[in-house]
Design a protein around this motif. Structure first.
Motif, PDB file in Angstrom:
ATOM      1  N   GLU A  34       7.367  32.605 -41.578  1.00 56.07           N
ATOM      2  CA  GLU A  34       8.513  33.151 -42.315  1.00 56.07           C
ATOM      3  C   GLU A  34       9.334  32.029 -42.943  1.00 56.07           C
ATOM      4  N   VAL A  37       7.359  30.700 -45.941  1.00 56.12           N
ATOM      5  CA  VAL A  37       7.483  31.620 -47.082  1.00 56.12           C
ATOM      6  C   VAL A  37       8.857  31.458 -47.729  1.00 56.12           C
ATOM      7  N   LYS A  38       9.906  31.378 -46.915  1.00 54.77           N
ATOM      8  CA  LYS A  38      11.268  31.212 -47.444  1.00 54.77           C
ATOM      9  C   LYS A  38      11.375  29.910 -48.242  1.00 54.77           C
ATOM     10  N   LEU A  40       8.908  28.339 -49.789  1.00 54.41           N
ATOM     11  CA  LEU A  40       8.186  28.543 -51.051  1.00 54.41           C
ATOM     12  C   LEU A  40       9.022  29.367 -52.026  1.00 54.41           C
ATOM     13  N   GLU A  41       9.653  30.427 -51.527  1.00 56.16           N
ATOM     14  CA  GLU A  41      10.480  31.274 -52.389  1.00 56.16           C
ATOM     15  C   GLU A  41      11.628  30.483 -53.001  1.00 56.16           C
ATOM     16  N   ASP A  42      12.247  29.612 -52.212  1.00 53.83           N
ATOM     17  CA  ASP A  42      13.341  28.788 -52.736  1.00 53.83           C
ATOM     18  C   ASP A  42      12.850  27.853 -53.838  1.00 53.83           C
ATOM     19  N   ILE A  44      10.159  28.303 -55.758  1.00 52.14           N
ATOM     20  CA  ILE A  44       9.772  29.141 -56.903  1.00 52.14           C
ATOM     21  C   ILE A  44      10.999  29.588 -57.697  1.00 52.14           C
ATOM     22  N   ALA A  45      12.085  29.911 -56.979  1.00 57.17           N
ATOM     23  CA  ALA A  45      13.301  30.397 -57.631  1.00 57.17           C
ATOM     24  C   ALA A  45      14.175  29.272 -58.188  1.00 57.17           C
ATOM     25  N   ARG A  99       3.337  30.650 -56.365  1.00 56.75           N
ATOM     26  CA  ARG A  99       3.448  32.115 -56.262  1.00 56.75           C
ATOM     27  C   ARG A  99       2.183  32.728 -55.660  1.00 56.75           C
ATOM     28  N   ARG A 102       2.170  32.023 -52.025  1.00 54.40           N
ATOM     29  CA  ARG A 102       3.142  32.890 -51.336  1.00 54.40           C
ATOM     30  C   ARG A 102       2.568  34.292 -51.143  1.00 54.40           C
ATOM     31  N   ARG A 103       1.975  34.852 -52.203  1.00 57.66           N
ATOM     32  CA  ARG A 103       1.370  36.190 -52.090  1.00 57.66           C
ATOM     33  C   ARG A 103       0.266  36.200 -51.035  1.00 57.66           C
ATOM     34  N   LEU A 106       1.891  36.149 -47.614  1.00 56.99           N
ATOM     35  CA  LEU A 106       2.479  37.448 -47.290  1.00 56.99           C
ATOM     36  C   LEU A 106       1.396  38.477 -46.978  1.00 56.99           C
TER      37      LEU A 106
END
Length: 114
Positions: A34, A37-38, A40-42, A44-45, A99, A102-103, A106
């Protein structure tokens, strides 16, 4: 006699310190899926800086072979797509590769929880 007591107390204190050091464990950093993933999301964003990227990729993930594989893949992406610019640390192609990763992570998490 005082010298003997002083030496005995000094030896006992020294032995206690050595014993304590021998039984101390080094702190271990274990990133969860988790948290990965967080991170990676940061990235990516465009909300992560270089230090956050280093935390995400610098520690070997011996506790989770799949995360270690993804960490290595991140390092491969970094070699060709890293810009270090703000706010996005990667080229658009690099962000797209993150991305996809990340997919995949998930999807793996969803499969493992069913």
């Amino acid at each position: 006699m005082e010298i003997f007591i002083t030496l005995l107390l000094s030896f006992a204190a020294f032995a206690l310190i050595i014993w304590a050091f021998m039984h101390m464990r080094t702190p271990r950093f274990r990133m969860s899926r988790e948290q990965f993933v967080k991170g990676l999301e940061d990235v990516i964003a465009g909300q992560a800086d270089d230090n956050e990227w280093r935390v995400l990729t610098s520690y070997p993930m011996r506790h989770d072979p799949e995360l270690e594989r993804l960490r290595q893949e991140c390092l491969d992406i970094e070699k060709s797509e890293y810009t270090g610019a703000s706010p996005y640390l990667f080229t658009e192609a690099g962000i797209e590769r993150l991305r996809v990763m990340r997919r995949q992570l998930l999807t793996d998490n969803t499969d493992n929880h069913q």
